[in-house]
Design a protein around this motif. Structure first.
Motif, PDB file in Angstrom:
ATOM      1  N   PRO A 110       0.793  -1.232   0.000  1.00  0.00           N
ATOM      2  CA  PRO A 110       0.000   0.000   0.000  1.00  0.00           C
ATOM      3  C   PRO A 110       0.826   1.284   0.000  1.00  0.00           C
ATOM      4  O   PRO A 110       0.274   2.373   0.184  1.00  0.00           O
ATOM      5  CB  PRO A 110      -0.786  -0.106   1.316  1.00  0.00           C
ATOM      6  CG  PRO A 110       0.173  -0.842   2.219  1.00  0.00           C
ATOM      7  CD  PRO A 110       0.867  -1.840   1.337  1.00  0.00           C
ATOM      8  N   TYR A 111       2.185   1.200  -0.185  1.00  0.00           N
ATOM      9  CA  TYR A 111       2.978   2.426  -0.229  1.00  0.00           C
ATOM     10  C   TYR A 111       2.705   3.166  -1.528  1.00  0.00           C
ATOM     11  O   TYR A 111       2.465   2.557  -2.572  1.00  0.00           O
ATOM     12  CB  TYR A 111       4.460   2.091  -0.132  1.00  0.00           C
ATOM     13  CG  TYR A 111       4.833   1.446   1.167  1.00  0.00           C
ATOM     14  CD1 TYR A 111       4.939   2.195   2.328  1.00  0.00           C
ATOM     15  CD2 TYR A 111       5.077   0.072   1.230  1.00  0.00           C
ATOM     16  CE1 TYR A 111       5.277   1.593   3.527  1.00  0.00           C
ATOM     17  CE2 TYR A 111       5.413  -0.534   2.425  1.00  0.00           C
ATOM     18  CZ  TYR A 111       5.519   0.236   3.572  1.00  0.00           C
ATOM     19  OH  TYR A 111       5.854  -0.365   4.750  1.00  0.00           O
ATOM     20  N   PRO A 112       2.805   4.502  -1.526  1.00  0.00           N
ATOM     21  CA  PRO A 112       2.561   5.279  -2.746  1.00  0.00           C
ATOM     22  C   PRO A 112       3.658   5.041  -3.782  1.00  0.00           C
ATOM     23  O   PRO A 112       4.822   4.905  -3.439  1.00  0.00           O
ATOM     24  CB  PRO A 112       2.584   6.736  -2.240  1.00  0.00           C
ATOM     25  CG  PRO A 112       3.411   6.686  -0.991  1.00  0.00           C
ATOM     26  CD  PRO A 112       3.112   5.366  -0.362  1.00  0.00           C
ATOM     27  N   GLN A 113       3.288   4.971  -5.057  1.00  0.00           N
ATOM     28  CA  GLN A 113       4.229   4.772  -6.145  1.00  0.00           C
ATOM     29  C   GLN A 113       4.553   6.127  -6.781  1.00  0.00           C
ATOM     30  O   GLN A 113       3.708   7.024  -6.831  1.00  0.00           O
ATOM     31  CB  GLN A 113       3.615   3.852  -7.206  1.00  0.00           C
ATOM     32  CG  GLN A 113       3.244   2.487  -6.662  1.00  0.00           C
ATOM     33  CD  GLN A 113       4.468   1.686  -6.280  1.00  0.00           C
ATOM     34  OE1 GLN A 113       5.330   1.449  -7.087  1.00  0.00           O
ATOM     35  NE2 GLN A 113       4.533   1.290  -5.015  1.00  0.00           N
ATOM     36  N   TYR A 114       5.790   6.278  -7.273  1.00  0.00           N
ATOM     37  CA  TYR A 114       6.145   7.501  -7.974  1.00  0.00           C
ATOM     38  C   TYR A 114       7.298   7.206  -8.915  1.00  0.00           C
ATOM     39  O   TYR A 114       8.036   6.240  -8.753  1.00  0.00           O
ATOM     40  CB  TYR A 114       6.538   8.611  -7.013  1.00  0.00           C
ATOM     41  CG  TYR A 114       7.777   8.343  -6.216  1.00  0.00           C
ATOM     42  CD1 TYR A 114       7.706   7.843  -4.924  1.00  0.00           C
ATOM     43  CD2 TYR A 114       9.041   8.572  -6.764  1.00  0.00           C
ATOM     44  CE1 TYR A 114       8.837   7.565  -4.208  1.00  0.00           C
ATOM     45  CE2 TYR A 114      10.185   8.301  -6.043  1.00  0.00           C
ATOM     46  CZ  TYR A 114      10.085   7.798  -4.760  1.00  0.00           C
ATOM     47  OH  TYR A 114      11.218   7.523  -4.057  1.00  0.00           O
ATOM     48  N   ILE A 115       7.468   8.073  -9.935  1.00  0.00           N
ATOM     49  CA  ILE A 115       8.603   8.013 -10.846  1.00  0.00           C
ATOM     50  C   ILE A 115       8.974   9.451 -11.196  1.00  0.00           C
ATOM     51  O   ILE A 115       8.104  10.272 -11.499  1.00  0.00           O
ATOM     52  CB  ILE A 115       8.289   7.174 -12.099  1.00  0.00           C
ATOM     53  CG1 ILE A 115       9.543   7.017 -12.955  1.00  0.00           C
ATOM     54  CG2 ILE A 115       7.133   7.748 -12.893  1.00  0.00           C
ATOM     55  CD1 ILE A 115       9.431   5.907 -13.979  1.00  0.00           C
TER      56      ILE A 115
END
Length: 459
Positions: A106-111
């Motif tokens: 459930p951790y937030p994803q980012y790029i």
């Protein structure tokens, strides 16, 4: 290197108990052992994983890393010469990385596309652009790369430098997984007893200590993770020296172009050539500094020449180690090293006139009582001594890592590419009639924590 009996003018004879100096080609033996080690898989390679740039803002994730596809990481460094800033211009860089979070929900994803630009030697400015999809970020990355370099990202292996555009800085993709294995067991284990006198055997054993040599190599400024000591070859050093010769010529030309007030095109060409050669030198001999290094000037050229000289000396010792391991089934490694150096080494006895005279000379020119002379060795390389009537005893100090090279090749004058600056009286071999002065140029170190530090001086 040649020590003679000053009273009678004759060479000191080597003791009959030492082995004769014959049949040793340690360079060929070292090459054969190096190839055998590589073929055995003892030094397998691993992929070099780039670190996230230090200018990247701290993100709330332990899984932050540089994105990679099937072939390589999205990590690049570009440089160019900007001659529009003042008469002499400046060197600038442009770096890019795609950074992502490897953790799953459930951790937030980012790029993020991180761009960092500025003058070489400074941290510069940076920008972090977030994307919602990996595909869009990679597309923008490739677009910026082409805009800055004039090349396609997917064909960068055949990169072509374009006028007015940034040049690509090549980075190693692999490194040895266990570089220490290249030199393991060269001296430590042998089924053959050493035939040398104890004092001479211990002396050579001190010089061939792999841990001490690796420590000296690390202190030289070379990045041992990218170019381990065991992987350093004479051909690499020779290639680096060739780059330094070219750099010296271009620095001289650049100075002349600037002096006569050359046009912008000439100045840019001069800058870019020096920058290109500097990058090629650092590709051969990578340094520990992870920052983009400034191109060479006269001062930096002097440092690099001294570095290559030091690495040459270390390479001789490394070749002795590898050659000894290659022949360890038939010969004791210490005996092998002694024969390979091609010089007879004889400890002077306590009651010898030479030893007493030298000790008196040392006492008269050195007042530090915290250090003591442990032993004096007479050297004989079999060459005829110069018959000069006016003789003086002079001292020459050098680092411990240089001693095997001096024993093998003698004292050498700085090469032509070395700048004249930094030498008190120009290029040459420096001696002193003061022991205190000479020992200040020697390195005081030990081969183990239990052993007292040693330094060596030639007379």
């Amino acid at each position: 290197q040649k020590v003679t009996n000053s009273r009678q003018g004759r060479s000191l004879q080597a003791p009959s108990s030492v082995p004769c100096l014959d049949g040793i080609n340690f360079k060929a033996d070292a090459d054969a052992e190096h190839m055998a080690t590589l073929a055995s898989g003892a030094s397998s390679s691993e992929q070099v994983v780039p670190k996230v740039s230090s200018v990247c803002e701290k993100l709330d994730s332990d899984g932050t890393c540089v994105l990679a596809d099937l072939h390589d990481f999205f990590d690049v460094t570009l440089t160019k010469v900007d001659v529009e800033h003042g008469k002499y211009g400046k060197y600038v860089f442009y770096k890019m990385q795609i950074i992502h979070d490897t953790r799953t929900r459930p951790y937030p994803q980012y790029i993020i596309l991180l761009t960092n630009w500025g003058r070489i030697g400074e941290s510069g400015k940076y920008q972090q652009t977030p994307f919602t999809s990996e595909e869009d970020c990679v597309k923008e990355y490739k677009k910026v790369f082409k805009s800055k370099s004039g090349n396609e990202w997917d064909t960068r292996a055949s990169f072509i430098r374009k006028a007015g555009k940034y040049a690509l800085i090549m980075r190693p993709k692999t490194r040895l997984k266990n570089p220490e294995k290249l030199l393991q067991g060269a001296v430590e284990s042998s089924t053959h007893p050493c035939s040398l006198p104890t004092g001479v055997g211990n002396l050579l054993r001190f010089f061939l200590n792999t841990k001490a040599l690796s420590s000296v190599y690390s202190c030289s400024g070379i990045d041992s993770s990218r170019l381990p000591f065991g992987q350093l070859t004479l051909s690499t050093i020779q290639a680096a020296e060739a780059k330094l010769s070219e750099i010296k010529k271009k620095l001289t030309l650049h100075k002349e172009v600037s002096r006569i007030g050359g046009n912008v095109i000439d100045i840019r060409a001069s800058f870019e050539t020096i920058a290109k050669l500097s990058n090629e030198f650092y590709e051969l001999l990578p340094t520990c500094n992870d920052q983009i290094l400034k191109p060479f000037n006269e001062q930096k050229l002097g440092w690099a020449v001294k570095l290559t000289q030091q690495l040459r000396e270390l390479t001789i010792t490394k070749q002795l180690l590898l050659g000894a391991r290659h022949r360890q089934a038939s010969m004791n490694p210490i005996d092998y090293a002694y024969k390979a150096l091609g010089v007879h080494i004889k400890p002077l006895t306590i009651n010898s006139i030479e030893r007493k005279c030298l000790l008196r000379f040392i006492d008269n020119t050195y007042s530090d009582r915290d250090k003591m002379v442990h032993q004096i060795y007479a050297l004989d390389d079999g060459k005829q001594a110069c018959d000069i009537p006016n003789k003086r005893l002079l001292f020459h100090g050098s680092g411990n890592e240089n001693i095997p090279g001096i024993l093998k090749h003698g004292l050498l004058i700085a090469p032509p590419e070395a700048p004249t600056s930094g030498w008190a009286y120009g290029k040459g071999i420096y001696f002193s009639d003061q022991f205190k002065k000479a020992i200040s140029y020697a390195s005081m170190c030990s081969s183990s924590e239990e052993e007292r530090p040693r330094a060596f001086v030639f007379v």
